[in-house]
Design an enzyme around this catalytic site. Structure first.
Site, PDB file in Angstrom:
ATOM      1  N   ASN B  83       0.820  -1.120  -0.046  1.00  0.00           N
ATOM      2  CA  ASN B  83      -0.017   0.079  -0.037  1.00  0.00           C
ATOM      3  C   ASN B  83       0.833   1.314  -0.021  1.00  0.00           C
ATOM      4  O   ASN B  83       0.166   2.297   0.199  1.00  0.00           O
ATOM      5  CB  ASN B  83      -0.788   0.053   1.202  1.00  0.00           C
ATOM      6  CG  ASN B  83      -1.894  -1.092   1.265  1.00  0.00           C
ATOM      7  OD1 ASN B  83      -1.661  -2.240   2.189  1.00  0.00           O
ATOM      8  ND2 ASN B  83      -2.755  -1.301   0.247  1.00  0.00           N
ATOM      9  N   ILE B  91       1.369   6.788   0.228  1.00  0.00           N
ATOM     10  CA  ILE B  91       0.356   5.893   0.866  1.00  0.00           C
ATOM     11  C   ILE B  91      -0.854   5.669   0.215  1.00  0.00           C
ATOM     12  O   ILE B  91      -1.583   6.860   0.120  1.00  0.00           O
ATOM     13  CB  ILE B  91       0.406   6.444   2.274  1.00  0.00           C
ATOM     14  CG1 ILE B  91       1.805   6.702   2.693  1.00  0.00           C
ATOM     15  CG2 ILE B  91      -0.306   5.427   3.275  1.00  0.00           C
ATOM     16  CD1 ILE B  91       1.850   7.445   4.136  1.00  0.00           C
ATOM     17  N   CYS B  92      -1.479   4.618   0.152  1.00  0.00           N
ATOM     18  CA  CYS B  92      -2.793   4.339  -0.216  1.00  0.00           C
ATOM     19  C   CYS B  92      -3.647   3.826   1.195  1.00  0.00           C
ATOM     20  O   CYS B  92      -3.692   2.766   1.616  1.00  0.00           O
ATOM     21  CB  CYS B  92      -3.010   3.353  -1.181  1.00  0.00           C
ATOM     22  SG  CYS B  92      -4.689   2.901  -1.594  1.00  0.00           S
ATOM     23  N   LEU B  93      -4.057   4.849   1.980  1.00  0.00           N
ATOM     24  CA  LEU B  93      -4.868   4.428   3.160  1.00  0.00           C
ATOM     25  C   LEU B  93      -5.940   5.382   3.190  1.00  0.00           C
ATOM     26  O   LEU B  93      -6.034   6.612   2.980  1.00  0.00           O
ATOM     27  CB  LEU B  93      -4.147   4.919   4.312  1.00  0.00           C
ATOM     28  CG  LEU B  93      -4.575   4.526   5.692  1.00  0.00           C
ATOM     29  CD1 LEU B  93      -4.915   2.968   5.793  1.00  0.00           C
ATOM     30  CD2 LEU B  93      -3.507   4.936   6.739  1.00  0.00           C
TER      31      LEU B  93
END
Lengths: 656, 199
Positions: B83, B91-93
């Site tokens: 992620n 960041i993929c959050l």
């Protein structure tokens, strides 16, 4: 585009939902539908406008940065001031349950979500308007209809205690949040900019001192003229203020600046003054005290100067008056001077020669040729002057043989005088003729007399003005005095009234000049005496004592009669009438020896049916009550009842 | 910066500094400028993960509209995670995007990131290559991730096998970081990695 569509959709939904409850509320509770409707209308409008302006959050952020009004809160208020939570130092520290999860400060106008979370009104509405329709804490779906004002929390929060925000400046107050605003308006430590526009910002407690004592822009009072002036201009003012005591630079006397000017101009004996002939060429400047002496010594010189001036005057006149229409046709050009002048010319030349021989002064150094060249012109001028004078004098009293005329003629035709006038720098006095000296002294005396008269006149005018002012003052003082007299009389009567009221029914009446009053009573001039009024208590009945020093009716000539009369008092309206009570009348024995004193005392009880005890209809009730035969006159006069020609009567009145 | 954002960051900063997690060296945050618009965060690699023992530095940028919009967070320290971009650190959050909630703070963001290190979401990847490896060759992923933690985040867990392979690649004339990325991408096949580097 998605965001915009969402926004519009929500607004539509909102419109449908919100109108119904408000309308219902209007019908049920409120009587003024317009008033209630105005709220949802604004609410709705603001929402629409926000949809238009805030197409994306990025754009809105940009607008806020440029100082555009922030989105409206639901009630249509502009959110210009910070409306997020209260940022104060709570004491004890803020419980986290009162903390807004968005701004992390103390909840302001708390709203609660249906999921049970509290936020500041501003914070939660702003959050929901960001097209985020979830609770910021637990992410459950949420919109503006699912949040409610939490007045319980609001009340608790307003009761929280906090340190005054000016704690760091020294304020040690701990106050409830709801009282903060009123405290801040009077907090001694609140920083306030100086109202006099100086750059200072200081605690309120120091503001007064600052304004009055240290502000560079404060007003101060001039010590001399009592005007209010800016501090910054005080120095300048002191240099101008006419009331500043200033020392005379000549005689060291201290006078106000205003008076000093006059002093130097007209009075100071040490002041350096210009000779009166200054304009005519005498450049002497001496002390005023020496000016007379100077003028006396230099009179000849001054005369010459005058001569020169007159001559110059005529020369000017000559140039001004055109030849053809000259008022003095006989005065031709210098070339056509009459023969008599030629004669004088010769005399002049002779005298000059003799002068040159006899005198070794600087005159020798003078270029005589220049001097002689000028002579015809001078003579001509003199002639003109003479003619002019004749012309002017003739209509009144023309007598060429008169002394005055002679003097003038002589002075003017005196070649040495003229010579001196030409060279006024010359110091050595040339030979003088008696007549001219005489005339100069006379002229001078005349002048000084005229000056004196003028000075006297001036003083007289001033004094008469002063007199007028004093009279006006006097009359105003007299007027005031009269007012004071009246006031004093009023006060006196008030004082005696107060005395009468505060005697509490115990009244002592001192009758002075007994023998004179007794004689008057016997002769029938003044048979009755009334005492001043007195009260039975502070708010009681008013009475007076009546005394017949030679008795009345059956007691006439044998007894002293004593009565009580009721008077109209201030409190009659609420007192009980007729009067009921006990009255004791006493003639005091003034014997030195206390043990031998035998006061003559009688006590009587008020009888309600008698007219004497009814409410007085007149200033003093006509009917009194007492004793015609109170005491035999022989007893009074043969004992110690009269002492120092005074009789003392004591009346004690006790109301029921 | 808007008043509310600054005021909040100041408070949050204090909160993080006082927090238990800071005391146990799990997270920390420091200011990089005076205006509170940029901060530097650090999280410790969670135990029982390939990142254990590593320290990961984060760049945190606070937007004007904070807390109504999420902070912008990026890994400065290179990391191998489905992620997180192995190249940019992005960041993929969800909570840093559409699931952001105004009640979240720096502390909760840092803790969430720490949690992300322990619980990757390969179905919502940021770095597709890493996610593929994660799904297809979990052992290789963990090995690689551990090596990256050793190489970049100061973890002590070194893998001599991978280091040897890296040395080979470097001896071929490739720059070390590029070589490591290529090797990681190619499941540590030196030849394929060399091919990739040369193409």
């Amino acid at each position: 585009m998605m965001q915009l569509a969402d926004g519009v959709d929500v607004t539509g939904e909102f419109e449908q939902n919100i109108k119904l409850p408000f309308t219902m509320k209007t019908c049920l509770v409120m009587n003024s539908p317009e008033k209630v409707f105005s709220q949802p209308t604004v609410y709705h409008k603001s929402n629409v406008s926000e949809c238009r302006t805030g197409e994306s959050s990025g754009e809105r952020a940009q607008m806020m940065e440029k100082g555009e009004p922030q989105p409206r809160t639901p009630q249509g208020e502009l959110a210009e001031e910070p409306l997020e939570g209260y940022d104060f130092d709570f004491c004890p520290p803020l419980d986290s349950k009162y903390e807004c999860p968005i701004c992390l400060m103390c909840l302001r106008d708390p709203y609660q979500t249906y999921c049970g979370h509290r936020f500041c009104k501003y914070c939660i509405f702003k959050w929901l308007r960001e097209e985020k329709h979830r609770c910021p804490v637990d992410n459950v779906l949420l919109d503006e209809q699912n949040i409610y004002p939490d007045n319980f929390a609001k009340r608790e929060i307003l009761g929280l205690k906090l340190k005054c925000p000016n704690y760091s400046h020294g304020c040690r107050f701990i106050i409830e949040l709801c009282n903060l605003e009123s405290h801040l308006q009077s907090c001694f430590y609140a920083l306030i900019p100086c109202p006099q526009c100086c750059p200072a910002v200081l605690p309120r407690k120091d503001l007064k001192d600052h304004i009055e004592q240290s502000c560079p822009r404060r007003y101060v009072q001039c010590d001399y003229c009592f005007q209010s002036i800016f501090l910054s201009s005080k120095q300048k003012h002191l240099l101008e203020c006419p009331f500043v005591p200033t020392q005379c630079k000549y005689c060291d006397i201290l006078l106000t600046r205003e008076k000093l000017k006059k002093h130097i101009r007209t009075e100071c004996q040490k002041a350096i003054v210009k000779c009166r002939f200054y304009e005519f060429g005498c450049k002497t400047e001496v002390r005023r005290s020496c000016i007379d002496e100077h003028e006396e010594q230099q009179s000849q010189q001054h005369l010459w100067l005058l001569c020169g001036a007159v001559k110059e005057l005529y020369r000017l006149l000559y140039t001004i008056v055109p030849q053809g229409v000259s008022p003095l046709p006989s005065l031709g050009a210098p070339a056509s001077a009459p023969p008599v002048l030629t004669h004088t010319d010769l005399q002049l030349d002779d005298q000059l020669t003799s002068l040159n021989l006899s005198d070794d002064s600087s005159l020798n150094a003078l270029p005589s040729s220049d001097f002689t060249n000028d002579l015809p012109a001078l003579k001509n001028a003199i002639l003109q002057v003479r003619r002019l004078i004749q012309l002017h004098v003739k209509p009144i009293n023309f007598n060429p043989e008169s002394t005055q005329m002679m003097n003038i003629t002589k002075i003017e035709s005196d070649p040495t005088a003229m010579q001196s006038a030409r060279f006024d720098s010359q110091q050595n006095a040339p030979p003088q003729e008696h007549e001219s000296v005489l005339s100069s002294v006379q002229t001078k005396k005349l002048q000084s007399l005229q000056e004196k008269t003028a000075y006297q006149d001036e003083r007289m005018t001033g004094q008469s003005q002063q007199l007028k002012e004093t009279q006006a003052k006097l009359s105003s003082i007299e007027k005031k005095l009269d007012e004071y007299r009246i006031r004093t009389r009023q006060l006196e009567s008030q004082v005696s009234e107060m005395e009468a009221r505060s005697c509490n029914g115990n009244f002592y009446w001192v009758i002075k000049n007994y023998s004179r009053l007794r004689r008057e009573a016997m002769s029938g001039d003044n048979t009755v005496l009334h005492s001043p009024g007195f009260y039975t208590s502070f708010h009681g009945y008013k009475l007076c004592v009546r005394l017949n020093l030679n008795g009345v009716d059956s007691a006439h000539g044998t007894h002293l009669s004593l009565f009580i009369h009721f008077m109209q008092g201030e409190f009659d309206s609420f007192l009980e009438w007729p009067f009921g009570g006990r009255i004791t009348l006493t003639i005091m024995d003034q014997n030195e020896a206390c043990e031998l004193r035998q006061h003559i005392t009688e006590t009587l009880i008020a009888k309600p049916h008698l007219a004497a005890f009814q409410k007085p209809r007149a200033h003093r009730n006509h009917k009194g009550f007492g004793y015609m035969e109170f005491a035999p006159l022989s007893l009074i006069e043969n004992s110690q009842y009269v002492k120092n020609d005074s009789l003392i009567i004591h009346a004690q009145v006790v109301a029921q | 910066m808007a008043n509310i954002a600054v005021a909040r960051i100041k408070r949050e900063f204090k909160e993080v500094v006082k927090s238990e997690e800071v005391k146990s060296f799990e997270i920390s945050v420091e200011l990089t400028n005076d205006t509170y618009t940029e901060l530097k965060g650090e999280i410790a690699g969670p135990p029982d993960t390939p990142y254990e023992g590593g320290k990961y530095q984060l760049e945190i940028k606070i937007p004007e509209t904070y807390p109504f919009n999420p902070p912008k967070v990026r890994f400065i320290t290179k990391i191998w995670h489905p992620n997180i971009s192995s190249v940019t650190g992005a960041i993929c959050l969800d909570i840093l995007k559409d699931q952001w909630a105004a009640a979240m703070t720096l502390r909760t963001v840092l803790i969430s990131l720490q949690a992300l290190l322990g619980a990757a979401e390969p179905d919502d990847p940021q770095d597709a290559v890493v996610a593929k490896q994660y799904k297809e060759n979990r052992a290789m992923f963990e090995k690689t991730a551990r090596h990256w933690a050793y190489a970049y985040a100061g973890a002590s867990n070194r893998d001599p096998d991978l280091i040897e392979k890296l040395k080979q690649a470097v001896s071929m004339g490739f720059e070390e970081n590029r070589a490591r990325t290529a090797l990681s991408t190619c499941n540590w096949d030196v030849e394929r990695a060399a091919e990739q580097l040369l193409s």
